[in-house]
Each structure stands twice: as structure tokens, then as C-alpha cells.
Design a protein around this motif. Structure first.
Motif, short mmCIF file in Angstrom:
data_model
loop_
_atom_site.label_atom_id
_atom_site.label_comp_id
_atom_site.label_asym_id
_atom_site.label_seq_id
_atom_site.Cartn_x
_atom_site.Cartn_y
_atom_site.Cartn_z
N ASN A 33 0.82 -1.21 0.00
CA ASN A 33 0.00 0.00 0.00
C ASN A 33 0.86 1.27 0.00
OD1 ASN A 33 -2.42 -1.35 -0.06
ND2 ASN A 33 -2.68 -1.36 2.17
N LEU A 34 1.95 1.24 0.75
CA LEU A 34 2.84 2.41 0.80
C LEU A 34 3.47 2.67 -0.56
CD1 LEU A 34 4.61 1.90 4.25
CD2 LEU A 34 2.89 3.62 3.66
N ARG A 35 3.89 1.60 -1.23
CA ARG A 35 4.49 1.76 -2.55
C ARG A 35 3.45 2.27 -3.56
NH1 ARG A 35 7.81 -3.88 -2.10
NH2 ARG A 35 9.77 -3.01 -1.32
N THR A 36 2.24 1.73 -3.46
CA THR A 36 1.17 2.17 -4.35
C THR A 36 0.87 3.65 -4.12
OG1 THR A 36 0.20 -0.05 -4.34
CG2 THR A 36 -1.21 1.76 -5.08
N GLY A 37 0.81 4.03 -2.85
CA GLY A 37 0.56 5.43 -2.51
C GLY A 37 1.67 6.34 -3.01
N ALA A 38 2.91 5.87 -2.91
CA ALA A 38 4.04 6.66 -3.39
C ALA A 38 3.99 6.84 -4.90
CB ALA A 38 5.35 5.98 -2.98
N HIS A 77 -6.89 -3.87 -6.55
CA HIS A 77 -5.49 -3.44 -6.47
C HIS A 77 -4.78 -3.66 -7.80
CE1 HIS A 77 -2.81 -2.12 -3.05
NE2 HIS A 77 -2.06 -1.98 -4.13
N GLN A 78 -5.11 -4.74 -8.48
CA GLN A 78 -4.56 -4.96 -9.82
C GLN A 78 -4.99 -3.85 -10.75
OE1 GLN A 78 -2.41 -7.15 -10.76
NE2 GLN A 78 -2.78 -9.21 -9.98
N LEU A 79 -6.24 -3.42 -10.63
CA LEU A 79 -6.74 -2.31 -11.43
C LEU A 79 -5.92 -1.05 -11.18
CD1 LEU A 79 -8.76 -0.59 -13.09
CD2 LEU A 79 -10.24 -0.55 -11.07
N ILE A 80 -5.69 -0.74 -9.92
CA ILE A 80 -4.95 0.47 -9.56
C ILE A 80 -3.54 0.43 -10.13
CG2 ILE A 80 -3.96 1.78 -7.64
CD1 ILE A 80 -6.42 0.73 -5.97
N ILE A 81 -2.84 -0.68 -9.95
CA ILE A 81 -1.46 -0.78 -10.40
C ILE A 81 -1.37 -0.67 -11.92
CG2 ILE A 81 0.58 -2.27 -10.56
CD1 ILE A 81 0.04 -0.97 -7.81
N THR A 82 -2.23 -1.39 -12.64
CA THR A 82 -2.16 -1.35 -14.10
C THR A 82 -2.60 0.02 -14.63
OG1 THR A 82 -4.33 -2.48 -14.16
CG2 THR A 82 -2.36 -3.82 -14.50
N PHE A 83 -3.52 0.68 -13.92
CA PHE A 83 -3.90 2.04 -14.33
C PHE A 83 -2.73 3.00 -14.15
CE2 PHE A 83 -5.46 6.30 -13.49
CZ PHE A 83 -6.32 6.51 -14.56
#
Length: 204
Positions: A3-8, A43-49
Motif C-alpha cells: 500500500n505504501l508503494r502504491t501510494g508513493a 489493487h490490480q486495477l490500480i497498479i495497471t492504471f
């Protein structure tokens, strides 16, 4: 840590640093093995977006399209049970926890699909494929005809010297699901909630 990496990655993208954001998104996408189950789809959606946005902003158009197409696959509901129970009133109620579930309301799903089409239209503008651009921007507006996407569509028509078909836009609005207030519990940091809200509602 995920989550921290995604937020960053998302923060860097919002701050206008797509190259740095892309490095983090690529790391998450290649090194973090998310379990293939329904509650990982968001979460896969968020990362690929985020990957698609990073590629778009760094002029890597082929990779951007591939990422947005992949992101679109994670928008569909993926939970057990008969179709009529997949998005019941209970699972799509206005609780902040519900945004973490794969079964989001149909309105939210429409806005997410709309955003993917909108981002793809920006890629096609860069590549000069105006036929694909027109298809994507109209698909985006038809799914969510009430925010910055509609204004972008109207602006393009005006710049192209084409008339705005208000009757068509009105029909899209009538057929569109009513937008709901997106639930967020700001006292409990949840990157999934915030990222999905930004993808669905914010112009960045």
C-alpha cells in the motif's frame, strides 16, 4: 508495504513526476505476487492504471494502451453466486468498507470503465489515430456524461469545428446511472479507497 508503494507511485504521478511513478509501479507489477482472487482485482486495477498513466505521460504509447486494456479486465465483478446476487443492495451499500470489495455498485463500475476509455483516447490523440480517439471518447462520455470527460469531449468538438449534439448527450445522461457520493473514511488511511476515488472522479 504494498500500500505504501502504491501510494508513493500515485503521489508522484499527481505531483507531475511520471518517470519516478513508473519505476515504482513497474516494481510492484513485476515483483509483488498478488494472489489471483476477487479481492485483489481492485489493487490490480490500480497498479495497471498507474502503469498506463506513467507510460502515457512518458510517451510510451504502445505500453500505455496495453496497460489500460489490462486494467479494464479487472473492472468486471468477480465473486461467486448467481448474477442477480453479485451486486446486491447489501454488498453495494454506502459503507466505507464496501469500496474494498470487488462488487462495487454499477455506477462506480461505469465511471471506472469510462476513465479507462478516456485515458485510451488521450493515447490515440498522441498517435494521431483519430478514429480510435473518437470511439474511445464517445464511449467514455456515454458511460459518465457528467464531469470533466464531457467537457473535454465538447472542447474537442468545438476545436474541430463540429456541432455539439446536445440531444445525444442528453440521451447519454438519461441512460446513465445516477452518480453517488463516493464514501471515504479519512480517519482510516486506505490507499484502495483513495486511488479508486481518484481514478473514477478526478482529472489528473
Amino acid at each position: 508495504l504494498l500500500n505504501l508503494r502504491t501510494g508513493a507511485s500515485m503521489s508522484l504521478l499527481l505531483a507531475g513526476n511520471p518517470s519516478e511513478s513508473l519505476v515504482i509501479s513497474q516494481f510492484i507489477n513485476s515483483k509483488v505476487a498478488l494472489k489471483r482472487k476477487a479481492d485483489s482485482d481492485l489493487h490490480q486495477l490500480i497498479i495497471t492504471f498507474l502503469l498506463g498513466k506513467g507510460y502515457l505521460e512518458t510517451e510510451q504509447t504502445t505500453k500505455a494502451i496495453a496497460s489500460f486494456d489490462k486494467a479494464a479486465k479487472f473492472i468486471l465483478p468477480n465473486i461467486p453466486g448467481p448474477p442477480e446476487k453479485r451486486c446486491s443492495e447489501e454488498t453495494s451499500s454506502q459503507n466505507t468498507e464496501d469500496i474494498n470489495k470487488p462488487c462495487l455498485s454499477l455506477s462506480v463500475y461505469s465511471r471506472l470503465r469510462s476513465r479507462i476509455y478516456f485515458e485510451k483516447s488521450k493515447v490515440f490523440i498522441k498517435t494521431g489515430d483519430m478514429t480510435s480517439y473518437k470511439q474511445c471518447i464517445e464511449a467514455a462520455v456515454s458511460l459518465n456524461p457528467g464531469n470533466f470527460i464531457l467537457e473535454t469531449y465538447k472542447q474537442h468538438l468545438q476545436e474541430s469545428g463540429k456541432e455539439i449534439d446536445e440531444q445525444k448527450i442528453q440521451l447519454w445522461k438519461e441512460n446513465n446511472l445516477e452518480n453517488e457520493i463516493f464514501p471515504l473514511d479519512m480517519s482510516n488511511f486506505n490507499i484502495t479507497q483513495i486511488a479508486i476515488k481518484f481514478i473514477a472522479e478526478e482529472n489528473f
